[in-house]
Design an enzyme around this catalytic site. Structure first.
Site, PDB file in Angstrom:
ATOM      1  N   GLY A   1      12.187 -13.826  18.221  1.00  0.00           N
ATOM      2  CA  GLY A   1      12.205 -12.435  18.414  1.00  0.00           C
ATOM      3  C   GLY A   1      13.673 -11.763  19.134  1.00  0.00           C
TER       4      GLY A   1
ATOM      5  N   GLY B   1       6.898  -9.103  18.684  1.00  0.00           N
ATOM      6  CA  GLY B   1       6.608  -7.712  18.795  1.00  0.00           C
ATOM      7  C   GLY B   1       7.761  -6.882  17.848  1.00  0.00           C
TER       8      GLY B   1
ATOM      9  N   VAL C   1      13.054 -17.000  14.855  1.00  0.00           N
ATOM     10  CA  VAL C   1      12.458 -18.089  15.765  1.00  0.00           C
ATOM     11  C   VAL C   1      12.389 -17.499  17.312  1.00  0.00           C
ATOM     12  CG1 VAL C   1      13.465 -19.751  17.381  1.00  0.00           C
ATOM     13  CG2 VAL C   1      14.285 -19.866  15.121  1.00  0.00           C
TER      14      VAL C   1
ATOM     15  N   LYS D   1       9.480 -23.030  14.127  1.00  0.00           N
ATOM     16  CA  LYS D   1      10.758 -22.445  14.928  1.00  0.00           C
ATOM     17  C   LYS D   1      11.322 -23.975  15.385  1.00  0.00           C
ATOM     18  CE  LYS D   1       8.408 -18.504  16.266  1.00  0.00           C
ATOM     19  NZ  LYS D   1       7.678 -17.665  17.418  1.00  0.00           N
TER      20      LYS D   1
ATOM     21  N   ILE E   1      15.506 -12.635  21.345  1.00  0.00           N
ATOM     22  CA  ILE E   1      16.524 -13.528  22.104  1.00  0.00           C
ATOM     23  C   ILE E   1      17.382 -14.230  21.064  1.00  0.00           C
ATOM     24  CG2 ILE E   1      16.583 -15.818  23.615  1.00  0.00           C
ATOM     25  CD1 ILE E   1      13.447 -15.392  24.005  1.00  0.00           C
TER      26      ILE E   1
ATOM     27  N   ARG F   1       0.941  -1.331   0.018  1.00  0.00           N
ATOM     28  CA  ARG F   1       0.112   0.029   0.063  1.00  0.00           C
ATOM     29  C   ARG F   1       0.648   1.199   0.072  1.00  0.00           C
ATOM     30  NH1 ARG F   1      -3.641  -1.003   5.213  1.00  0.00           N
ATOM     31  NH2 ARG F   1      -1.795  -1.760   5.841  1.00  0.00           N
TER      32      ARG F   1
ATOM     33  N   GLY G   1      -4.105  -7.589  22.797  1.00  0.00           N
ATOM     34  CA  GLY G   1      -3.287  -7.426  21.401  1.00  0.00           C
ATOM     35  C   GLY G   1      -2.304  -8.677  21.416  1.00  0.00           C
TER      36      GLY G   1
ATOM     37  N   LYS H   1       9.916 -17.123   9.459  1.00  0.00           N
ATOM     38  CA  LYS H   1      10.095 -18.802  10.028  1.00  0.00           C
ATOM     39  C   LYS H   1       9.451 -19.641   9.116  1.00  0.00           C
ATOM     40  CE  LYS H   1       6.194 -17.550  13.079  1.00  0.00           C
ATOM     41  NZ  LYS H   1       6.505 -15.999  12.776  1.00  0.00           N
TER      42      LYS H   1
ATOM     43  N   ASP I   1       3.061 -22.134  14.359  1.00  0.00           N
ATOM     44  CA  ASP I   1       4.300 -21.193  14.606  1.00  0.00           C
ATOM     45  C   ASP I   1       5.282 -21.801  15.254  1.00  0.00           C
ATOM     46  OD1 ASP I   1       5.002 -18.093  14.744  1.00  0.00           O
ATOM     47  OD2 ASP I   1       5.279 -19.249  16.807  1.00  0.00           O
TER      48      ASP I   1
END
Length: 429
Positions: A135, A305, A133, A206, A137, A48, A188, A106, A202
């Site tokens: 975030g 996040g 995998v 991973k 970490i 967009r 959220g 992933k 998900d």
């Protein structure tokens, strides 16, 4: 410091992509100092183009991702669009036109990682995907670099924040699954369609990536046993508490005792409250690694996040840019071990089985006989009931998943067994 900037193409500018662009802009001087050359955002591919993107020059925005990665002057492509296509084609096109790639994808890495690594090697380019995998970490780099001289035997982890939030809410408040999911959605933590999270898709992707790196073996998404957590109940948590346990959705990657094969699986499991993973609360992730020389290691932090994931992407970007300046590439795929992936039936663990049975003499003896006939040893039994209805909870010693499956099938055929209320694996002991 080299004055000519390294040019970066960004594919996708959603929650993660916009944060990557922001950090590149606001911390440009620091990144340049760490890399040894400036980095320049040379183009941003989006679906967009009319959407206002604060801090991004509209002149950089394009809907033609293919043309962007084909430019020839791009040093690194950052792919954060997700999905299989067009991401796969864009990444291979980027390699062919001289760019290295940093990805957070992933699903694609789990499904086609071997082919993507082969394409990167063919063109002498890097493929990094720390953000795919867990975030923020640091996990992939420690496994493939810091532990490269060690033998990893097991990787056990909570790698999905949404499911951990839901299970933690059920554990701490006594809420049912739907109530906890509704809370996660309102805050959220859960998508409008949470299927990928709560059904384990998900986490399975991973797990495939982690198993491949840990065991130097190609493990595809199809190799990972997957079981969701939608059937976990408040009664399961009550039983877990009586055993001194809690329940987590775990990704478990293991090397067989004889070292000749590996397994990868995702499913809910009871773990003792004394285990480090039991204390992982809310939407946090944690991965527990067991290796021969280093022993037990745990990696903990926010697993999703915009900012946490962007942190991992930028870490990879710095590494890839340094490689680019040095005329080298970093570690690629390591699949030399080529160990077979064993089926779920070969997995050996303990089990917690809850049965609804008739409340009359001889039931326990019948149930015990079925377990014995299938070679599954009983550790403890707990029975309660009245008015002709009873609940029987059996906790086993270690047994194969195939043996447990045969036991449950035979139990369902007993006239005195009215139903198998739940089956839960017991891990981390």
């Amino acid at each position: 410091m080299r004055t000519r900037p390294l040019k970066v193409a960004l594919l996708g500018c959603g929650v993660v992509g916009s944060e990557v662009a922001r950090i590149m802009t606001t911390h440009g001087a620091d990144l340049a100092a760490r890399i040894g050359a400036p980095v320049e955002l040379a183009g941003v591919a989006v679906r967009r183009p009319d959407k206002v993107r604060e801090g991004i020059d509209p002149a950089l925005v394009t809907t033609d991702a293919t043309a962007l990665v084909k430019r020839g002057d791009i040093d690194v492509v950052v792919e954060v669009i997700g999905g299989i296509e067009p991401a796969r084609t864009l990444i291979t096109t980027a390699f062919a036109h001289g760019a290295s790639v940093v990805s957070a994808n992933k699903a694609l890495i789990a499904q086609d990682g071997a082919a993507l690594h082969a394409a990167a090697d063919e063109h002498g380019k890097d493929l990094y995907y720390e953000a795919a995998v867990a975030g923020a970490i640091p996990l992939i780099r420690p496994l493939r670099e810091s532990l490269a001289g060690d033998k990893v035997d097991r990787v056990l982890g909570i790698v999905n924040g949404t499911t951990n939030f839901i299970l933690d809410a059920m554990d701490s408040t006594g809420a049912g699954y739907q109530e906890a999911l509704d809370e996660a959605t309102a805050l959220g933590y859960a998508e409008a369609d949470p299927t990928a999270d709560v059904e384990g898709f998900d986490a399975a992707a991973k797990a495939a990536i982690l198993a491949g790196i840990a065991f130097h073996t190609r493990v595809r998404l199809d190799d990972v046993y997957r079981e969701g957590m939608t059937e976990v109940t408040a009664a399961d948590f009550a039983s877990a508490k009586e055993m001194g346990c809690t329940i987590k959705l775990l990704a478990i990657c293991e090397r067989a005792a004889d070292g000749g094969s590996v397994t990868a699986r995702v499913h809910p499991a009871m773990i003792p409250l004394s285990h480090p993973l039991a204390s992982v609360r809310e939407a946090y992730n944690a991965v527990f690694v067991e290796s021969e020389a280093a022993g037990q290691l745990m990696f903990y932090g926010p697993g999703a996040g915009g900012s946490p994931t962007a942190s991992a992407v930028l870490g990879d970007l710095v590494a890839v840019c340094r490689n680019r300046l040095g005329g080298a590439t970093g570690p690629g795929e390591s699949a030399y071990a080529a160990l077979p992936v064993s089926p779920m039936g070969d997995v050996v663990t303990r089990y917690h089985i809850s049965l609804d049975v008739a409340d009359k003499p001889g039931v326990l003896a019948q149930v015990a006989t079925v377990f014995a006939e299938h070679g599954v040893s009983i550790d403890t039994v707990r029975q309660s009931g009245k008015d002709g209805e009873a609940s029987l909870v059996v906790v086993t010693h270690r047994a194969s998943d195939a043996a447990l499956g045969g036991t449950v099938e035979a139990l369902r055929k007993l006239d005195t067994v009215r139903g198998v209320a739940s089956i839960m694996r017991v891990e981390g002991e």
